[in-house]
Write a protein that holds these residues in place. Structure first.
Motif, PDB file in Angstrom:
ATOM      1  N   ALA A  66     -10.813 -19.518  29.994  1.00 39.92           N
ATOM      2  CA  ALA A  66     -10.582 -18.098  29.711  1.00 39.92           C
ATOM      3  C   ALA A  66     -10.287 -17.330  30.995  1.00 39.92           C
ATOM      4  O   ALA A  66      -9.396 -16.466  31.035  1.00 39.92           O
ATOM      5  N   ALA A  67     -11.020 -17.638  32.074  1.00 36.87           N
ATOM      6  CA  ALA A  67     -10.787 -16.956  33.346  1.00 36.87           C
ATOM      7  C   ALA A  67      -9.383 -17.251  33.877  1.00 36.87           C
ATOM      8  O   ALA A  67      -8.684 -16.348  34.367  1.00 36.87           O
ATOM      9  N   SER A  68      -8.962 -18.500  33.752  1.00 32.33           N
ATOM     10  CA  SER A  68      -7.619 -18.873  34.209  1.00 32.33           C
ATOM     11  C   SER A  68      -6.549 -18.184  33.378  1.00 32.33           C
ATOM     12  O   SER A  68      -5.537 -17.701  33.913  1.00 32.33           O
ATOM     13  N   MET A  69      -6.763 -18.111  32.074  1.00 35.82           N
ATOM     14  CA  MET A  69      -5.780 -17.472  31.203  1.00 35.82           C
ATOM     15  C   MET A  69      -5.667 -15.983  31.491  1.00 35.82           C
ATOM     16  O   MET A  69      -4.560 -15.429  31.530  1.00 35.82           O
ATOM     17  N   ILE A  70      -6.798 -15.307  31.727  1.00 41.33           N
ATOM     18  CA  ILE A  70      -6.769 -13.870  32.021  1.00 41.33           C
ATOM     19  C   ILE A  70      -6.033 -13.620  33.338  1.00 41.33           C
ATOM     20  O   ILE A  70      -5.238 -12.674  33.461  1.00 41.33           O
ATOM     21  N   ALA A  71      -6.278 -14.456  34.333  1.00 42.50           N
ATOM     22  CA  ALA A  71      -5.594 -14.295  35.621  1.00 42.50           C
ATOM     23  C   ALA A  71      -4.081 -14.458  35.460  1.00 42.50           C
ATOM     24  O   ALA A  71      -3.297 -13.682  36.026  1.00 42.50           O
ATOM     25  N   VAL A  72      -3.665 -15.444  34.679  1.00 45.98           N
ATOM     26  CA  VAL A  72      -2.229 -15.661  34.449  1.00 45.98           C
ATOM     27  C   VAL A  72      -1.634 -14.493  33.673  1.00 45.98           C
ATOM     28  O   VAL A  72      -0.506 -14.048  33.955  1.00 45.98           O
ATOM     29  N   LEU A  73      -2.377 -13.974  32.695  1.00 48.81           N
ATOM     30  CA  LEU A  73      -1.879 -12.834  31.914  1.00 48.81           C
ATOM     31  C   LEU A  73      -1.729 -11.585  32.783  1.00 48.81           C
ATOM     32  O   LEU A  73      -0.786 -10.802  32.584  1.00 48.81           O
ATOM     33  N   LEU A  74      -2.628 -11.388  33.732  1.00 47.49           N
ATOM     34  CA  LEU A  74      -2.489 -10.254  34.653  1.00 47.49           C
ATOM     35  C   LEU A  74      -1.224 -10.393  35.503  1.00 47.49           C
ATOM     36  O   LEU A  74      -0.487  -9.414  35.706  1.00 47.49           O
ATOM     37  N   LEU A  75      -0.959 -11.606  35.985  1.00 49.01           N
ATOM     38  CA  LEU A  75       0.269 -11.838  36.743  1.00 49.01           C
ATOM     39  C   LEU A  75       1.494 -11.622  35.864  1.00 49.01           C
ATOM     40  O   LEU A  75       2.488 -11.016  36.301  1.00 49.01           O
ATOM     41  N   LEU A  76       1.427 -12.109  34.640  1.00 44.98           N
ATOM     42  CA  LEU A  76       2.545 -11.935  33.701  1.00 44.98           C
ATOM     43  C   LEU A  76       2.795 -10.457  33.405  1.00 44.98           C
ATOM     44  O   LEU A  76       3.951 -10.024  33.304  1.00 44.98           O
ATOM     45  N   THR A  77       1.728  -9.680  33.284  1.00 40.10           N
ATOM     46  CA  THR A  77       1.870  -8.246  33.033  1.00 40.10           C
ATOM     47  C   THR A  77       2.546  -7.547  34.205  1.00 40.10           C
ATOM     48  O   THR A  77       3.432  -6.704  34.020  1.00 40.10           O
ATOM     49  N   PHE A  78       2.151  -7.909  35.427  1.00 39.88           N
ATOM     50  CA  PHE A  78       2.756  -7.309  36.612  1.00 39.88           C
ATOM     51  C   PHE A  78       4.241  -7.637  36.695  1.00 39.88           C
ATOM     52  O   PHE A  78       5.077  -6.747  36.914  1.00 39.88           O
ATOM     53  N   ILE A  79       4.592  -8.907  36.514  1.00 39.74           N
ATOM     54  CA  ILE A  79       6.004  -9.310  36.593  1.00 39.74           C
ATOM     55  C   ILE A  79       6.795  -8.688  35.446  1.00 39.74           C
ATOM     56  O   ILE A  79       7.938  -8.242  35.623  1.00 39.74           O
ATOM     57  N   GLY A  80       6.189  -8.621  34.239  1.00 43.30           N
ATOM     58  CA  GLY A  80       6.870  -8.013  33.102  1.00 43.30           C
ATOM     59  C   GLY A  80       7.147  -6.541  33.326  1.00 43.30           C
ATOM     60  O   GLY A  80       8.226  -6.036  32.976  1.00 43.30           O
ATOM     61  N   ALA A  81       6.184  -5.831  33.912  1.00 43.66           N
ATOM     62  CA  ALA A  81       6.396  -4.407  34.206  1.00 43.66           C
ATOM     63  C   ALA A  81       7.509  -4.219  35.228  1.00 43.66           C
ATOM     64  O   ALA A  81       8.350  -3.319  35.096  1.00 43.66           O
ATOM     65  N   LEU A  82       7.550  -5.090  36.238  1.00 41.26           N
ATOM     66  CA  LEU A  82       8.608  -5.005  37.245  1.00 41.26           C
ATOM     67  C   LEU A  82       9.978  -5.274  36.630  1.00 41.26           C
ATOM     68  O   LEU A  82      10.953  -4.558  36.900  1.00 41.26           O
ATOM     69  N   LEU A 159      10.413 -19.293  33.850  1.00 41.05           N
ATOM     70  CA  LEU A 159       9.200 -18.481  33.901  1.00 41.05           C
ATOM     71  C   LEU A 159       8.122 -19.032  32.973  1.00 41.05           C
ATOM     72  O   LEU A 159       6.935 -19.055  33.331  1.00 41.05           O
ATOM     73  N   ILE A 160       8.524 -19.492  31.796  1.00 43.83           N
ATOM     74  CA  ILE A 160       7.548 -20.030  30.846  1.00 43.83           C
ATOM     75  C   ILE A 160       6.833 -21.245  31.437  1.00 43.83           C
ATOM     76  O   ILE A 160       5.591 -21.338  31.423  1.00 43.83           O
ATOM     77  N   PHE A 161       7.607 -22.193  31.965  1.00 43.87           N
ATOM     78  CA  PHE A 161       7.000 -23.386  32.549  1.00 43.87           C
ATOM     79  C   PHE A 161       6.183 -23.046  33.794  1.00 43.87           C
ATOM     80  O   PHE A 161       5.142 -23.664  34.044  1.00 43.87           O
ATOM     81  N   THR A 162       6.642 -22.064  34.570  1.00 41.41           N
ATOM     82  CA  THR A 162       5.891 -21.672  35.761  1.00 41.41           C
ATOM     83  C   THR A 162       4.516 -21.140  35.393  1.00 41.41           C
ATOM     84  O   THR A 162       3.501 -21.516  36.014  1.00 41.41           O
ATOM     85  N   PHE A 163       4.428 -20.299  34.367  1.00 44.90           N
ATOM     86  CA  PHE A 163       3.138 -19.747  33.967  1.00 44.90           C
ATOM     87  C   PHE A 163       2.251 -20.821  33.336  1.00 44.90           C
ATOM     88  O   PHE A 163       1.024 -20.809  33.530  1.00 44.90           O
ATOM     89  N   ILE A 164       2.852 -21.752  32.614  1.00 44.30           N
ATOM     90  CA  ILE A 164       2.058 -22.845  32.043  1.00 44.30           C
ATOM     91  C   ILE A 164       1.463 -23.704  33.151  1.00 44.30           C
ATOM     92  O   ILE A 164       0.269 -24.051  33.134  1.00 44.30           O
ATOM     93  N   TYR A 165       2.290 -24.073  34.138  1.00 46.86           N
ATOM     94  CA  TYR A 165       1.798 -24.875  35.258  1.00 46.86           C
ATOM     95  C   TYR A 165       0.731 -24.118  36.050  1.00 46.86           C
ATOM     96  O   TYR A 165      -0.253 -24.719  36.506  1.00 46.86           O
ATOM     97  N   THR A 166       0.913 -22.807  36.230  1.00 47.11           N
ATOM     98  CA  THR A 166      -0.077 -22.010  36.958  1.00 47.11           C
ATOM     99  C   THR A 166      -1.433 -22.048  36.263  1.00 47.11           C
ATOM    100  O   THR A 166      -2.480 -22.194  36.914  1.00 47.11           O
ATOM    101  N   PHE A 167      -1.414 -21.931  34.933  1.00 43.60           N
ATOM    102  CA  PHE A 167      -2.663 -21.997  34.169  1.00 43.60           C
ATOM    103  C   PHE A 167      -3.359 -23.343  34.361  1.00 43.60           C
ATOM    104  O   PHE A 167      -4.571 -23.401  34.605  1.00 43.60           O
ATOM    105  N   PHE A 168      -2.602 -24.429  34.316  1.00 42.97           N
ATOM    106  CA  PHE A 168      -3.207 -25.752  34.452  1.00 42.97           C
ATOM    107  C   PHE A 168      -3.683 -26.005  35.886  1.00 42.97           C
ATOM    108  O   PHE A 168      -4.701 -26.680  36.090  1.00 42.97           O
ATOM    109  N   PHE A 169      -2.972 -25.467  36.880  1.00 41.57           N
ATOM    110  CA  PHE A 169      -3.445 -25.612  38.258  1.00 41.57           C
ATOM    111  C   PHE A 169      -4.782 -24.903  38.450  1.00 41.57           C
ATOM    112  O   PHE A 169      -5.674 -25.409  39.145  1.00 41.57           O
ATOM    113  N   LEU A 170      -4.925 -23.719  37.858  1.00 36.42           N
ATOM    114  CA  LEU A 170      -6.194 -22.999  37.954  1.00 36.42           C
ATOM    115  C   LEU A 170      -7.294 -23.703  37.167  1.00 36.42           C
ATOM    116  O   LEU A 170      -8.459 -23.745  37.591  1.00 36.42           O
TER     117      LEU A 170
END
Length: 375
Positions: A66-82, A159-170
């Motif tokens: 859950a902690a890893s997913m929340i961190a990835v979602l925060l990054l996704l929100t920042f990039i999505g807003a940009l 971007l999809i694969f990058t966020f998936i890999y980021t979650f698994f690395f965390l």
């Protein structure tokens, strides 16, 4: 073949082996772009998000997943807003595309007259060169639109694969650390652990500093362009901040884009000159003030290696390679500086001028009996 046998071989055989290994690794890196590129971006993002995930896991007592997913979602929100801000600005530019084409053509007519007056180059010769260059930019055909759609879909998948890999690395970070430490011999375990810790620290500082620098540059350029009365000041500021991540090449590319947009959106052609002046001043301030102050100097790479890294990265992986070249070189320098046989390569990557300045400062403080802490 062991190391002693290889050392005893003639020079030309050792050189051939080294060149063959470099060509083989280069070829593998090129053909594995679709796999390695999102993996490396994911490594950088996971290093950046590690303190965030650790905070949710240890302070808020959340499960690691859950902690890893929340961190990835925060990054996704920042990039999505940009992306949303940039896309909204581009949509406004697209609505004014007919007027943009007309203004560009008018500016080109004025420019051809100025060139003919000062350089005695006839308009016909200028038209032969400019029509070819501007037709593709101002009149995109169906093939160009199709290529753009295909490129956007590729970026989305990336971007999809990058966020998936980021979650698994965390999620599996402890397992990955144990694997990296156990691959090497026991006598090298301390060195490997030190390298991994330094890589995490340096890359995290580098990325945070880079994002801060990007925000400062984007804000400053947007304010300067707004003061000049440019219509798309926010868009040009964001483009400048993003492209400025690429050393030397990025600011020049942003300057060209800004000049074209200025010529197409403003009847006053002299504003293009002020755009160039603003970009040059921004580059000077960024290189001499922001980069040392904000990004820091934990790992300094000399300008020659920086330019070569950007060029080689573009040759290998295109634009993603240009963005990844500097972090990869920084990681290599950390490794080279801590492995005895590779220290000469760390020297060639470093900045000798900075080292000499640091030694001079240390000598000055020593004369005054003031201890200068090690960096």
């Amino acid at each position: 073949m062991d190391l002693k046998t290889f050392t005893g071989l003639p020079f030309y055989i050792k050189l051939a082996c080294v060149l063959f290994s470099l060509f083989a690794m280069g070829y593998l890196v090129i053909i594995a772009k679709e796999i390695l590129s999102p993996l490396i971006f994911s490594c950088l993002f996971s290093i950046l998000l590690l303190p965030v995930a650790a905070f949710f896991e240890h302070k808020l007592r959340l499960p690691r997943s859950a902690a890893s997913m929340i961190a990835v979602l925060l990054l996704l929100t920042f990039i999505g807003a940009l992306i949303y801000v940039i896309a909204s600005q581009i949509a406004d530019l697209w609505k004014d595309w007919p007027q943009f084409q007309e203004q560009i053509n008018h500016s080109l007519v004025d420019l051809r007259g100025w060139i003919q007056k000062h350089f005695n180059i006839t308009r016909r010769k200028q038209l032969n060169v400019m029509n070819t260059a501007t037709s593709k930019v101002l009149s995109p055909d169906a093939a160009a639109v199709g290529a753009t759609v295909l490129s956007l879909s590729s970026i989305l998948l990336f971007l999809i694969f990058t966020f998936i890999y980021t979650f698994f690395f965390l999620l599996y970070r402890r397992l990955i650390m144990q694997f990296l430490e156990s691959v090497f011999l026991k006598e090298n375990k301390t060195t490997v652990h030190d390298v991994l810790e330094q890589v995490q620290f340096i890359i995290r500082k580098y990325i945070i500093g880079l994002l801060t620098e990007m925000a400062i540059v984007a804000t400053g350029v947007s304010m300067a362009f707004s003061f000049m009365g440019l219509r798309y000041a926010i868009l040009l500021g964001l483009i400048t901040g993003l492209f400025n991540i690429i050393p030397y090449v990025g600011i020049f590319t942003a300057m060209v884009i800004s000049v074209i947009v200025t010529l197409g959106s403003s009847p006053d052609s002299s504003k293009a000159l002020w755009v160039i002046v603003t970009m040059v001043i921004t580059h000077l301030v960024d290189s001499n003030v922001l980069l040392p102050l904000v990004v820091g100097s934990k790992v300094r790479i000399n300008a020659l290696i920086t330019v070569l890294g950007v060029v080689i990265g573009e040759m290998f992986w295109g634009i993603p390679g240009m963005f990844l070249s500097i972090p990869c070189i920084a990681v290599l320098k950390i490794i080279f500086d801590r492995v005895e046989s590779l220290k000469p390569w760390g020297i060639i990557l470093g900045d000798e001028a900075q080292k000499q300045n640091k030694l001079a400062l240390r000598s000055m403080f020593k004369k005054k009996k003031v201890v200068l802490p090690e960096s």
